[in-house]
Design a protein around this motif. Structure first.
Motif, PDB file in Angstrom:
ATOM      1  N   ALA A 165      28.370   1.477  -7.330  1.00 24.01           N
ATOM      2  CA  ALA A 165      27.969   1.846  -8.690  1.00 24.01           C
ATOM      3  C   ALA A 165      29.036   2.728  -9.306  1.00 24.01           C
ATOM      4  O   ALA A 165      29.697   3.508  -8.610  1.00 24.01           O
ATOM      5  CB  ALA A 165      26.619   2.562  -8.688  1.00 24.01           C
ATOM      6  N   ALA A 166      29.210   2.610 -10.631  1.00 18.39           N
ATOM      7  CA  ALA A 166      30.193   3.428 -11.344  1.00 18.39           C
ATOM      8  C   ALA A 166      29.678   3.748 -12.740  1.00 18.39           C
ATOM      9  O   ALA A 166      28.950   2.952 -13.346  1.00 18.39           O
ATOM     10  CB  ALA A 166      31.535   2.703 -11.430  1.00 18.39           C
ATOM     11  N   LYS A 167      30.059   4.930 -13.224  1.00 19.23           N
ATOM     12  CA  LYS A 167      29.731   5.347 -14.586  1.00 19.23           C
ATOM     13  C   LYS A 167      30.948   6.003 -15.216  1.00 19.23           C
ATOM     14  O   LYS A 167      31.680   6.749 -14.544  1.00 19.23           O
ATOM     15  CB  LYS A 167      28.569   6.345 -14.590  1.00 19.23           C
ATOM     16  N   TYR A 168      31.145   5.721 -16.506  1.00 18.01           N
ATOM     17  CA  TYR A 168      32.186   6.400 -17.264  1.00 18.01           C
ATOM     18  C   TYR A 168      31.529   7.044 -18.473  1.00 18.01           C
ATOM     19  O   TYR A 168      30.883   6.363 -19.274  1.00 18.01           O
ATOM     20  CB  TYR A 168      33.282   5.434 -17.713  1.00 18.01           C
ATOM     21  N   HIS A 169      31.663   8.365 -18.595  1.00 13.71           N
ATOM     22  CA  HIS A 169      30.998   9.119 -19.650  1.00 13.71           C
ATOM     23  C   HIS A 169      31.921   9.235 -20.861  1.00 13.71           C
ATOM     24  O   HIS A 169      32.908   9.974 -20.842  1.00 13.71           O
ATOM     25  CB  HIS A 169      30.606  10.502 -19.140  1.00 13.71           C
ATOM     26  N   LEU A 170      31.594   8.495 -21.921  1.00 11.68           N
ATOM     27  CA  LEU A 170      32.376   8.582 -23.155  1.00 11.68           C
ATOM     28  C   LEU A 170      32.194   9.950 -23.796  1.00 11.68           C
ATOM     29  O   LEU A 170      33.129  10.527 -24.348  1.00 11.68           O
ATOM     30  CB  LEU A 170      31.947   7.482 -24.116  1.00 11.68           C
ATOM     31  N   ASN A 171      30.982  10.446 -23.758  1.00 11.52           N
ATOM     32  CA  ASN A 171      30.662  11.814 -24.154  1.00 11.52           C
ATOM     33  C   ASN A 171      29.338  12.171 -23.495  1.00 11.52           C
ATOM     34  O   ASN A 171      28.831  11.398 -22.676  1.00 11.52           O
ATOM     35  CB  ASN A 171      30.597  11.960 -25.700  1.00 11.52           C
ATOM     36  N   LYS A 172      28.768  13.320 -23.836  1.00 16.00           N
ATOM     37  CA  LYS A 172      27.559  13.738 -23.121  1.00 16.00           C
ATOM     38  C   LYS A 172      26.332  12.912 -23.510  1.00 16.00           C
ATOM     39  O   LYS A 172      25.287  13.032 -22.877  1.00 16.00           O
ATOM     40  CB  LYS A 172      27.283  15.219 -23.352  1.00 16.00           C
ATOM     41  N   HIS A 173      26.468  12.057 -24.527  1.00 17.42           N
ATOM     42  CA  HIS A 173      25.339  11.243 -24.958  1.00 17.42           C
ATOM     43  C   HIS A 173      25.494   9.762 -24.629  1.00 17.42           C
ATOM     44  O   HIS A 173      24.529   9.005 -24.735  1.00 17.42           O
ATOM     45  CB  HIS A 173      25.141  11.364 -26.483  1.00 17.42           C
ATOM     46  N   LEU A 174      26.691   9.318 -24.267  1.00 11.52           N
ATOM     47  CA  LEU A 174      26.938   7.888 -24.116  1.00 11.52           C
ATOM     48  C   LEU A 174      27.788   7.617 -22.879  1.00 11.52           C
ATOM     49  O   LEU A 174      28.842   8.226 -22.689  1.00 11.52           O
ATOM     50  CB  LEU A 174      27.646   7.348 -25.363  1.00 11.52           C
ATOM     51  N   SER A 175      27.317   6.656 -22.033  1.00  9.00           N
ATOM     52  CA  SER A 175      28.039   6.310 -20.817  1.00  9.00           C
ATOM     53  C   SER A 175      28.034   4.810 -20.620  1.00  9.00           C
ATOM     54  O   SER A 175      27.091   4.115 -21.025  1.00  9.00           O
ATOM     55  CB  SER A 175      27.382   6.975 -19.590  1.00  9.00           C
ATOM     56  N   LEU A 176      29.088   4.316 -19.979  1.00  9.86           N
ATOM     57  CA  LEU A 176      29.166   2.928 -19.552  1.00  9.86           C
ATOM     58  C   LEU A 176      28.839   2.865 -18.068  1.00  9.86           C
ATOM     59  O   LEU A 176      29.260   3.728 -17.298  1.00  9.86           O
ATOM     60  CB  LEU A 176      30.569   2.362 -19.817  1.00  9.86           C
ATOM     61  N   THR A 177      28.094   1.846 -17.668  1.00 14.81           N
ATOM     62  CA  THR A 177      27.659   1.755 -16.271  1.00 14.81           C
ATOM     63  C   THR A 177      28.031   0.397 -15.682  1.00 14.81           C
ATOM     64  O   THR A 177      28.139  -0.606 -16.398  1.00 14.81           O
ATOM     65  CB  THR A 177      26.140   1.947 -16.146  1.00 14.81           C
ATOM     66  N   GLY A 178      28.205   0.381 -14.372  1.00 14.64           N
ATOM     67  CA  GLY A 178      28.479  -0.867 -13.663  1.00 14.64           C
ATOM     68  C   GLY A 178      27.909  -0.809 -12.260  1.00 14.64           C
ATOM     69  O   GLY A 178      27.876   0.259 -11.634  1.00 14.64           O
ATOM     70  N   ASN A 179      27.455  -1.944 -11.768  1.00 15.06           N
ATOM     71  CA  ASN A 179      26.892  -2.029 -10.419  1.00 15.06           C
ATOM     72  C   ASN A 179      27.325  -3.320  -9.751  1.00 15.06           C
ATOM     73  O   ASN A 179      27.465  -4.352 -10.414  1.00 15.06           O
ATOM     74  CB  ASN A 179      25.361  -2.002 -10.445  1.00 15.06           C
ATOM     75  N   MET A 180      27.502  -3.252  -8.455  1.00 20.96           N
ATOM     76  CA  MET A 180      27.670  -4.449  -7.637  1.00 20.96           C
ATOM     77  C   MET A 180      26.673  -4.378  -6.488  1.00 20.96           C
ATOM     78  O   MET A 180      26.619  -3.373  -5.771  1.00 20.96           O
ATOM     79  CB  MET A 180      29.098  -4.574  -7.113  1.00 20.96           C
ATOM     80  N   ILE A 181      25.892  -5.423  -6.350  1.00 18.04           N
ATOM     81  CA  ILE A 181      24.916  -5.527  -5.269  1.00 18.04           C
ATOM     82  C   ILE A 181      25.491  -6.436  -4.182  1.00 18.04           C
ATOM     83  O   ILE A 181      26.042  -7.494  -4.482  1.00 18.04           O
ATOM     84  CB  ILE A 181      23.582  -6.104  -5.787  1.00 18.04           C
ATOM     85  N   ASN A 182      25.352  -6.021  -2.932  1.00 20.86           N
ATOM     86  CA  ASN A 182      25.855  -6.804  -1.803  1.00 20.86           C
ATOM     87  C   ASN A 182      27.333  -7.159  -2.019  1.00 20.86           C
ATOM     88  O   ASN A 182      27.717  -8.328  -2.133  1.00 20.86           O
ATOM     89  CB  ASN A 182      25.011  -8.069  -1.613  1.00 20.86           C
ATOM     90  N   VAL A 183      28.151  -6.109  -2.064  1.00 17.90           N
ATOM     91  CA  VAL A 183      29.571  -6.254  -2.379  1.00 17.90           C
ATOM     92  C   VAL A 183      30.264  -7.248  -1.459  1.00 17.90           C
ATOM     93  O   VAL A 183      31.136  -8.021  -1.893  1.00 17.90           O
ATOM     94  CB  VAL A 183      30.263  -4.876  -2.299  1.00 17.90           C
ATOM     95  N   LEU A 184      29.905  -7.267  -0.209  1.00 13.97           N
ATOM     96  CA  LEU A 184      30.555  -8.148   0.761  1.00 13.97           C
ATOM     97  C   LEU A 184      29.999  -9.566   0.729  1.00 13.97           C
ATOM     98  O   LEU A 184      30.464 -10.434   1.470  1.00 13.97           O
ATOM     99  CB  LEU A 184      30.407  -7.568   2.173  1.00 13.97           C
ATOM    100  N   ASP A 185      29.019  -9.812  -0.124  1.00 14.79           N
ATOM    101  CA  ASP A 185      28.391 -11.129  -0.269  1.00 14.79           C
ATOM    102  C   ASP A 185      27.906 -11.675   1.072  1.00 14.79           C
ATOM    103  O   ASP A 185      28.101 -12.848   1.411  1.00 14.79           O
ATOM    104  CB  ASP A 185      29.363 -12.117  -0.923  1.00 14.79           C
ATOM    105  N   ASN A 186      27.261 -10.815   1.840  1.00 16.04           N
ATOM    106  CA  ASN A 186      26.712 -11.245   3.125  1.00 16.04           C
ATOM    107  C   ASN A 186      25.472 -12.104   2.913  1.00 16.04           C
ATOM    108  O   ASN A 186      24.630 -11.809   2.072  1.00 16.04           O
ATOM    109  CB  ASN A 186      26.334 -10.030   3.985  1.00 16.04           C
ATOM    110  N   GLU A 187      25.386 -13.178   3.672  1.00 10.98           N
ATOM    111  CA  GLU A 187      24.186 -13.999   3.665  1.00 10.98           C
ATOM    112  C   GLU A 187      23.359 -13.608   4.892  1.00 10.98           C
ATOM    113  O   GLU A 187      23.836 -13.714   6.022  1.00 10.98           O
ATOM    114  CB  GLU A 187      24.540 -15.487   3.698  1.00 10.98           C
ATOM    115  N   TYR A 188      22.147 -13.158   4.648  1.00 12.00           N
ATOM    116  CA  TYR A 188      21.344 -12.638   5.753  1.00 12.00           C
ATOM    117  C   TYR A 188      19.862 -12.895   5.487  1.00 12.00           C
ATOM    118  O   TYR A 188      19.424 -13.006   4.339  1.00 12.00           O
ATOM    119  CB  TYR A 188      21.585 -11.140   5.939  1.00 12.00           C
ATOM    120  N   ALA A 189      19.106 -12.996   6.559  1.00  8.30           N
ATOM    121  CA  ALA A 189      17.664 -13.169   6.467  1.00  8.30           C
ATOM    122  C   ALA A 189      16.987 -11.810   6.465  1.00  8.30           C
ATOM    123  O   ALA A 189      17.452 -10.867   7.114  1.00  8.30           O
ATOM    124  CB  ALA A 189      17.142 -14.002   7.633  1.00  8.30           C
TER     125      ALA A 189
END
Length: 743
Positions: free
Chosen positions: A695-719
């Motif tokens: 997860a990552a966030k970039y704060h443009l100011n104290k009221h506004l931020s950009l966000t990003g997420n990656m789920i299962n970064v390694l792309d593992n296939e699992y049961a």
């Protein structure tokens, strides 16, 4: 609900952008215990802060607003994986219906732990049908509390493993609001908006969340495999003047949610899972959950002075759902449940061929309307008084609760024929002809907890009392009008005292030892004479802070005299919800949590690292036999199913004024799906897996931020499980981006 979404967005966007940043009422105090006055904890929380969690006589964990915002998860499985002592097996990949265990309790549908929202029981029918087919949306929560250990006597009815309390968004102290929106893989999106304010005598909060996805599985017949869920919360408070000698407040809360999810119980065979874990067979194309939930709460708080408070809450929860899903298949006169078919497809080639869309037979596919309505309502009050002596501090808490709940089953089966991969309705069922019964419960509960602080010692003896009447009225499959012509009834009563005591010894400002012993209890079913689940539970632990290394280490030991299992369709059973005696079981383990800032001497950057480990060992001390699709034949020495021996999680962050980044990894050890011992047979095993999120966030100011997420970064296939029927995959690699605005 789309109109509601537009309304709340417009309300937020027209708010004053000059308002000051809101005051978070759940911030963690930073002062030492010697600097803080004793306070009365709100009835809506279990302990309310990391500070209180660190100073309890039992093991406790507080996920603060800051913790929840790091990844902005909407999946409760991912939120709770950082808490030691929590065992989870997933089901749908989104956390819609989690299976949570605390310290080795049976995890199926989280039915053996006390689940609450704002201090009120939140399972659809906590006593008569506790399986959590409704679960609060963690994405709208302000904090999450997990309580284990001797303090369980305060919260019931399930006192063995622990309690989880979801703290919903609080009414802010001043005008403020926020909008969080993100979008990403599989057409998945989340919109969360809220606005509120407080004046001298009133306060309010309005909140809306929509979470949806097309799903990551691929139907043979085409179509979505995701969900769409809406949540609306409205709160209103009136209170006396701040200068009044006796402070009073009356809080009202309304919550509504609806869900449409194209979810199924039908998984995959082992060979098909190996080829494509995200495949869904054609016979699941009609499967869909439709659900609605409403909660009404009114809470009156009376503060006579800083040392005495009475809090009374009345509540009502209503939940209705119809999970329309494939139940069994018939071919050439042979009928089999879907769990048996997928466990051994070679034994039923004609039936399995229908499931995959390769064969056709009239009325072969039985799709059940699992139609149920639940109500849960009651009133609870808590008296809290504390006083201080020359070298002592005393606190006494008395709680009383009267609660009633019921589950109304009115179910039927439709039959389909498979034609070139598409299901056609051949026989429409008659409502009430599959299940036609009402299960109910009436309960009176009381507890008293006394806290004594003397020098470096704290002691908390307490006792809980539960008086429960469980009943069932079965009208039969022929009496769909419920005239009582073929009525059968049953009733079971329980009257039990649940004692416990805990202690905490503060060695110095940086180290403490805590522990305790308490009785574990779980209500039985309505079968006449069925015994409740009972155990004796012990824990011993230490909290410490050495040179910036903060941590907690706990060993626990649960000795069940009578473990209860449940016949849940979610665990491969018939879905009757009848409980069965599983005999004596020993559960013991270790919980470890370490936190450290690798750049603690740097004023601008922070590099926090967290490590958590859970070891759980289970062992049956007696023999019994359950249905093969649930736990199978159990012999002395066998391990419980669904509980891994080892779990490990770690997180690493980099924090700066303008940005934040976090990496979180979880290792889940292998576990068995049927009771057994020694090496696990391949057809009874879920392999170990490791999943990494970013997860990552970039704060443009104290009221506004950009966000990003990656789920299962390694792309593992699992049961993640072999229940309800067949193997099921975890969430694949996904990327999400969004924006967070506040005022």
């Amino acid at each position: 609900m789309k109109k509601l979404s537009l309304f709340f967005l417009s309300l937020l966007l027209t708010g004053s952008l000059q308002a000051q940043e809101k005051n978070d009422s759940l911030q963690d105090p930073s002062k030492s215990v010697e600097d803080l006055k004793e306070v009365i904890i709100s009835a809506k929380v279990l302990f309310g802060s990391k500070f209180e969690a660190r100073n309890r006589t039992g093991s406790a964990y507080f996920l603060s607003p800051q913790d929840l915002k790091k990844f902005n998860y909407t999946d409760i499985n991912r939120v709770l994986r950082q808490v030691p002592g929590v065992n989870i097996y997933e089901e749908d990949g989104f956390g819609l219906r989690p299976n949570i265990s605390l310290r080795g309790t049976s995890p199926e549908r989280s039915s053996k732990i006390t689940l609450m929202e704002d201090g009120v029981l939140i399972a659809p029918a906590p006593y008569s049908a506790p399986a959590a087919y409704y679960f609060p949306s963690v994405g709208r929560m302000q904090a999450v509390e997990v309580l284990k250990g001797s303090s369980q006597v305060q919260f019931g009815p399930f006192t063995t493993g622990g309690a989880i309390n979801f703290i919903s968004s609080q009414i802010p102290q001043e005008f403020s609001g926020s909008v969080d929106a993100n979008y990403g893989s599989f057409n998945t999106s989340n919109l969360h908006a809220k606005v509120g304010n407080s004046h001298k005598n009133i306060g309010y909060l309005v909140e809306y969340q929509n979470n949806r996805s097309d799903g990551f599985k691929n139907l043979d017949s085409g179509g979505d495999t995701g969900f769409n869920k809406d949540d609306l919360v409205a709160k209103f408070r009136v209170n006396t003047n701040p200068e009044a000698a006796t402070q009073q407040a009356l809080d009202f809360k309304f919550q509504y949610s609806d869900e449409v999810s194209d979810e199924t119980y039908l998984g995959l065979t082992a060979s098909d899972f190996e080829k494509d874990p995200f495949r869904r067979y054609a016979a699941s194309q009609k499967d869909q959950m439709n659900a609605e939930h409403m909660q009404f709460m009114a809470t009156h708080t009376l503060d006579f002075h800083n040392s005495f408070r009475i809090t009374t809450t009345g509540y009502r929860n209503e939940f209705s759902r119809n999970w329309y899903k494939l139940n069994d298949v018939t071919a050439n006169g042979e009928k089999q449940g879907i769990a048996s078919i997928l466990d051994n497809p070679g034994a039923y080639p004609d039936i399995f061929n229908i499931i995959t869309g390769g064969a056709s037979e009239a009325d072969a596919l039985a799709v059940k309307n699992n139609n149920r309505e639940y109500t849960s309502q009651g009133v609870q009050t808590k008296f809290d008084y504390h006083w201080a002596g020359e070298n002592t501090f005393h606190d006494i808490e008395i709680g009383l609760k009267y609660h009633v709940d019921e589950e109304d089953r009115f179910q039927w089966v439709d039959r389909y024929q498979m034609n070139e991969g598409q299901m056609d309705l051949t026989t429409e069922g008659t409502p009430g002809t599959d299940a036609n019964r009402i299960s109910d419960a009436k309960a009176f509960a009381a507890h008293i907890m006394y806290k004594l602080k003397f020098n470096k010692w704290t002691f908390t003896p307490g006792i809980r009392y539960e008086n429960i009447t469980l009943g069932r009225i079965d009208y039969g499959k022929e009496d769909i009008n419920r005239t009582g012509s073929d009525l059968s009834t049953r009733e079971n009563k329980v009257d039990v005292f649940i004692p416990g005591i805990g202690f905490n010894y503060k060695i110095n400002a940086d180290a403490a030892i805590f522990g305790g012993v308490h009785k574990g209890f779980s209500p039985p079913g309505s079968s006449v004479g069925q015994d409740p689940e009972e155990s004796v539970n012990l824990e011993l632990g230490s909290r410490f802070n050495f040179a910036g290394l903060q941590g907690e280490a706990v060993v626990f030991y649960n000795d069940y005299s009578n473990l209860l299992g449940s016949d849940l369709a979610a665990s491969g059973g018939t879905g009757s919800l009848d409980q069965f005696n599983a005999g004596e079981v020993l559960v013991h383990g270790l919980e470890l949590l370490l936190n450290y800032d690798l750049l603690k001497t740097n004023a601008e950057f922070k590099l926090p690292v967290s490590l958590g480990y859970t070891y759980t060992n289970t062992e049956f001390q007696s023999e019994f036999e359950s249905a093969a699709d649930i736990w199978g034949k159990v012999t002395e020495g066998d391990e419980m199913p669904y509980i891994p021996n080892h779990q490990f999680n770690a997180s690493l962050g980099l924090e700066y004024e303008k940005f934040e980044t976090y990496l979180s990894g979880r290792y889940m050890g292998e576990f068995r799906t049927l009771a057994g011992t020694g090496s696990i047979p391949e057809n009874e095993k879920i392999d170990a897996n490791f999943v990494l999120d970013f997860a990552a966030k970039y704060h443009l100011n104290k009221h506004l931020s950009l966000t990003g997420n990656m789920i299962n970064v390694l792309d593992n296939e699992y049961a993640v499980a072999r229940v309800p029927a067949g193997l099921r995959p975890g969430h694949p690699f996904g990327v999400y981006a969004g924006i967070s605005a506040s005022f």
